[in-house]
Design an enzyme around this catalytic site. Structure first.
Site, PDB file in Angstrom:
ATOM      1  N   HIS A 108       7.564  58.649  19.722  1.00 41.60           N
ATOM      2  CA  HIS A 108       7.544  59.482  20.922  1.00 41.60           C
ATOM      3  C   HIS A 108       8.619  60.553  20.816  1.00 41.60           C
ATOM      4  O   HIS A 108       9.417  60.580  19.886  1.00 41.60           O
ATOM      5  CB  HIS A 108       7.676  58.657  22.204  1.00 41.60           C
ATOM      6  N   CYS A 132      12.007  52.111  19.202  1.00 42.53           N
ATOM      7  CA  CYS A 132      11.012  53.170  19.028  1.00 42.53           C
ATOM      8  C   CYS A 132      11.538  54.225  18.059  1.00 42.53           C
ATOM      9  O   CYS A 132      12.732  54.301  17.782  1.00 42.53           O
ATOM     10  CB  CYS A 132      10.680  53.832  20.364  1.00 42.53           C
TER      11      CYS A 132
END
Length: 156
Positions: A108, A132
């Site tokens: 992301h 992430c």
């Protein structure tokens, strides 16, 4: 869980020295014309495109990976569902263009405030995430828009 797309072990001997040789020598397969590879050590995400029987490097991006207490997972995965934006429960930040790796792990954008207007944390090339893989917003958008679900991901 969408882990391990291949039933054989990959040879990682060239992973840190020649990423193109790594993906081609291992004859890595992907159901799409793209392949995503992330080096946790180098904090680089590589995007390959299939040309004939070979993978050709088209992008090399700095990324942020998980900190030691919340490391980024390693393995072979497949691109999952995508979300225009995500937030964690109780979080004061959001991220744009989230592409699922597996479970709660995503590629992301850098972090934004909850409105998605102001950059909260734009650092790349460091190990500070909760696992992430953060990318420049334009790069996260490119994966979100260009790489189809099911595409192979290798993280090491």
């Amino acid at each position: 869980m969408r882990n391990i797309k291949s039933n054989r072990q990959l040879d990682y001997s060239k992973f840190d020295t020649d990423m193109t040789a790594f993906v081609n020598d291992n004859n890595i397969k992907s159901p799409s014309d793209y392949l995503i590879v992330t080096s946790i050590k180098e904090r680089i995400t590589y995007i390959f495109e299939k040309e004939g029987e070979m993978w050709v490097l088209i992008y090399r991006w700095s990324c942020t990976v998980g900190k030691p207490s919340t490391p980024t997972i390693k393995g072979v995965f497949a691109v999952g569902v995508k979300y225009p934006a995500i937030t964690s429960e109780g979080s004061k930040v959001s991220a744009k263009y989230a592409t699922n790796i597996v479970g709660e792990y995503f590629y992301h954008s850098i972090l934004y405030d909850l409105t998605g207007t102001y950059i909260y944390d734009g650092r790349l090339g460091v190990a500070i995430s909760h696992g992430c893989i953060r990318l420049d917003t334009n790069n996260a958008r490119w994966i979100f828009n260009s790489v189809p679900e099911g595409t192979t991901i290798v993280i090491n």
